[in-house]
Design an enzyme around this catalytic site. Structure first.
Site, mmCIF file in Angstrom:
data_model
loop_
_atom_site.group_PDB
_atom_site.id
_atom_site.type_symbol
_atom_site.label_atom_id
_atom_site.label_comp_id
_atom_site.label_asym_id
_atom_site.label_seq_id
_atom_site.Cartn_x
_atom_site.Cartn_y
_atom_site.Cartn_z
ATOM 1 N N ASP A 136 0.955 -1.218 -0.024
ATOM 2 C CA ASP A 136 -0.192 0.000 -0.063
ATOM 3 C C ASP A 136 0.817 1.288 0.006
ATOM 4 O OD1 ASP A 136 -2.343 1.648 0.100
ATOM 5 O OD2 ASP A 136 -3.246 0.039 1.106
ATOM 6 N N TYR A 160 -10.000 9.045 -15.598
ATOM 7 C CA TYR A 160 -10.121 7.350 -15.093
ATOM 8 C C TYR A 160 -10.346 6.645 -16.180
ATOM 9 C CZ TYR A 160 -11.534 3.514 -12.442
ATOM 10 O OH TYR A 160 -11.666 2.161 -11.915
ATOM 11 N N THR A 196 -16.276 -2.566 -2.803
ATOM 12 C CA THR A 196 -15.259 -2.396 -1.865
ATOM 13 C C THR A 196 -15.602 -1.189 -0.987
ATOM 14 O OG1 THR A 196 -14.272 -0.839 -3.456
ATOM 15 C CG2 THR A 196 -13.424 -3.166 -3.810
ATOM 16 N N LYS A 230 -7.709 4.093 -17.874
ATOM 17 C CA LYS A 230 -8.197 2.342 -17.898
ATOM 18 C C LYS A 230 -8.028 1.981 -19.268
ATOM 19 C CE LYS A 230 -8.494 1.625 -13.333
ATOM 20 N NZ LYS A 230 -7.464 0.792 -12.735
HETATM 21 N N1 LIG Z 1 -14.235 -1.138 -7.011
HETATM 22 C C1 LIG Z 1 -14.921 -0.889 -8.110
HETATM 23 O O1 LIG Z 1 -15.922 -0.653 -8.234
HETATM 24 C C2 LIG Z 1 -13.911 -1.070 -9.500
HETATM 25 C C3 LIG Z 1 -14.139 -1.112 -10.580
HETATM 26 C C4 LIG Z 1 -13.216 -1.131 -11.672
HETATM 27 C C5 LIG Z 1 -12.015 -1.038 -11.242
HETATM 28 N N2 LIG Z 1 -11.620 -0.935 -10.058
HETATM 29 C C6 LIG Z 1 -10.146 -0.891 -9.973
HETATM 30 O O2 LIG Z 1 -9.758 -1.638 -8.849
HETATM 31 C C7 LIG Z 1 -8.319 -1.249 -8.487
HETATM 32 C C8 LIG Z 1 -8.799 -1.281 -6.813
HETATM 33 O O3 LIG Z 1 -10.008 -0.742 -6.326
HETATM 34 P P1 LIG Z 1 -10.753 -0.674 -5.191
HETATM 35 O O4 LIG Z 1 -12.010 -0.545 -5.310
HETATM 36 O O5 LIG Z 1 -10.088 -1.671 -4.479
HETATM 37 O O6 LIG Z 1 -10.081 0.731 -4.528
HETATM 38 P P2 LIG Z 1 -9.253 1.081 -3.204
HETATM 39 O O7 LIG Z 1 -9.086 2.358 -3.220
HETATM 40 O O8 LIG Z 1 -9.758 0.082 -1.999
HETATM 41 O O9 LIG Z 1 -7.905 0.188 -3.341
HETATM 42 C C9 LIG Z 1 -6.818 1.138 -4.336
HETATM 43 C C10 LIG Z 1 -5.487 0.671 -3.528
HETATM 44 O O10 LIG Z 1 -4.388 1.273 -4.134
HETATM 45 C C11 LIG Z 1 -3.531 2.064 -3.571
HETATM 46 N N3 LIG Z 1 -2.979 3.172 -4.364
HETATM 47 C C12 LIG Z 1 -3.768 3.971 -5.210
HETATM 48 N N4 LIG Z 1 -2.787 4.647 -5.742
HETATM 49 C C13 LIG Z 1 -1.488 4.279 -5.460
HETATM 50 C C14 LIG Z 1 -0.179 4.616 -5.650
HETATM 51 N N5 LIG Z 1 -0.039 5.757 -6.579
HETATM 52 N N6 LIG Z 1 0.849 4.061 -5.209
HETATM 53 C C15 LIG Z 1 0.494 3.092 -4.097
HETATM 54 N N7 LIG Z 1 -0.726 2.635 -3.770
HETATM 55 C C16 LIG Z 1 -1.677 3.155 -4.608
HETATM 56 C C17 LIG Z 1 -4.366 2.453 -2.375
HETATM 57 O O11 LIG Z 1 -3.840 3.278 -1.516
HETATM 58 C C18 LIG Z 1 -5.161 1.141 -2.225
HETATM 59 O O12 LIG Z 1 -4.618 0.340 -1.276
HETATM 60 C C19 LIG Z 1 -8.356 0.089 -9.021
HETATM 61 O O13 LIG Z 1 -7.369 0.121 -9.952
HETATM 62 C C20 LIG Z 1 -9.816 0.602 -9.301
HETATM 63 O O14 LIG Z 1 -9.565 1.569 -10.470
HETATM 64 C C21 LIG Z 1 -12.509 -1.058 -8.946
#
Ligand SMILES: NC(=O)c1ccc[n+]([C@@H]2O[C@H](COP(=O)([O-])OP(=O)(O)OC[C@H]3O[C@@H](n4cnc5c(N)ncnc54)[C@H](O)[C@@H]3O)[C@@H](O)[C@H]2O)c1
Length: 273
Positions: A43, A178, A213, A182
């Protein structure tokens, strides 16, 4: 942290999941460990998992994942910072060994102030938000891939899974930057796959639809009808459902699948491509 050792299809593999202190990354690291892999969780900082109340610290998450018996270690730092990524690599090699499975999961629609950019539209989003989102979603994925895929190429094996989004595949507003980034992650997946094909390093992507999440729920107004936990396809995903797809692509059952993007969204986006 080491346990008695889990036997499964990923036993003997070392997996690095970026952004695995919480959310989809944590669910994915947990799944890979359950299948036998040793995992590196990561993280931005030790308190990352606490941000939306999922755990107190990254160490707590590591202890929880270690219940599977896998070796678990932690690394910290910004994936967009080359020095931080180099230090992650050094620590991982020293503590666990060479990474076999890389999951580029860190990212999200988080701008300069920590929440969603506001405004978040094509014409009005601020440059600072564009820069932070580009760092988190694209530059970080590129840097981490460069660092961890080189040894895979040299060894002639490995598996990379990039976490994109269904937002990558359709014109969107808001969340314009975003979605654009992506889409770049999806195309980078194909380009890296083309480059790695002669070396036997598989590269694929998973595009999740909206997934429950803690961050997802904290940063938007959710639809109660979509929050249900049933067998219906008309709902948000559970993080474990995305983790299952990543684990499939990481493992031996996907050994001839390369350069593909798997949309995991209950059929929310039903178009070709
Ligand atoms: N939850 C959704 O609906 C969803 C849908 C499509 C895609 N995503 C993608 O899935 C991934 C995880 O999403 P999530 O919902 O678990 O979000 P989240 O915010 O809970 O987790 C993201 C994690 O990435 C870390 N992070 C972000 N930028 C960083 C950086 N520059 N350096 C180090 N760590 C960094 C954050 O600290 C966190 O631990 C992301 O890439 C998000 O775009 C999520």
């Amino acid at each position: 942290m080491a346990g008695p050792g889990t036997t499964g299809p990923l036993t003997g593999k070392i997996a690095f999941v970026t952004g695995s202190g919480r959310g989809l990354g944590r669910a994915t690291a947990d799944k890979l460990a359950a299948l036998g892999a040793d995992v590196v969780i990561h993280d931005l900082d030790e308190a990352g998992p606490a941000k939306y109340g999922e755990a107190e610290s990254l160490q707590d998450v590591a202890r929880d994942i270690a219940r599977h018996g896998a070796r678990v270690t932690t690394v910290l730092g910004n994936i967009g910072d080359p020095a931080a990524v180099a230090e992650m690599s050094r620590r991982i090699v020293t503590e666990l060994g060479t990474v076999d499975i890389l999951v580029n999961c860190a990212g999200g629609d988080i701008g300069a102030e920590g929440g969603k950019p506001n405004p978040n539209s094509a014409l009005d989003v601020a440059l600072e938000d564009i820069q932070v989102e580009t760092n988190n979603n694209l530059i970080g994925t590129l840097l981490v891939s460069q660092t961890f895929v080189r040894p895979m190429r040299d060894r002639g094996s490995g598996s990379v899974i990039n976490i994109a989004s269904t937002a990558a595949h359709v014109g969107n507003t808001p969340e314009v930057i975003y979605s654009t980034l992506k889409a770049a992650v999806v195309h980078y997946t194909r380009c890296l796959a083309a480059e790695m094909r002669p070396y036997g390093v598989r590269v694929n992507a998973v595009s999740p639809g909206p997934t429950k999440t803690a961050r997802f729920q904290a940063t938007r107004k959710t639809d109660p009808e979509m929050m249900v936990t049933t067998d219906s396809l008309m709902r948000y995903a559970d993080p474990e459902e995305i983790a299952d797809a990543v684990a499939f692509l990481a493992g031996p059952q996907a050994k001839f699948i390369h350069g593909q993007v798997l949309r995991v969204d209950g059929g929310r986006t039903l178009f070709p491509g």
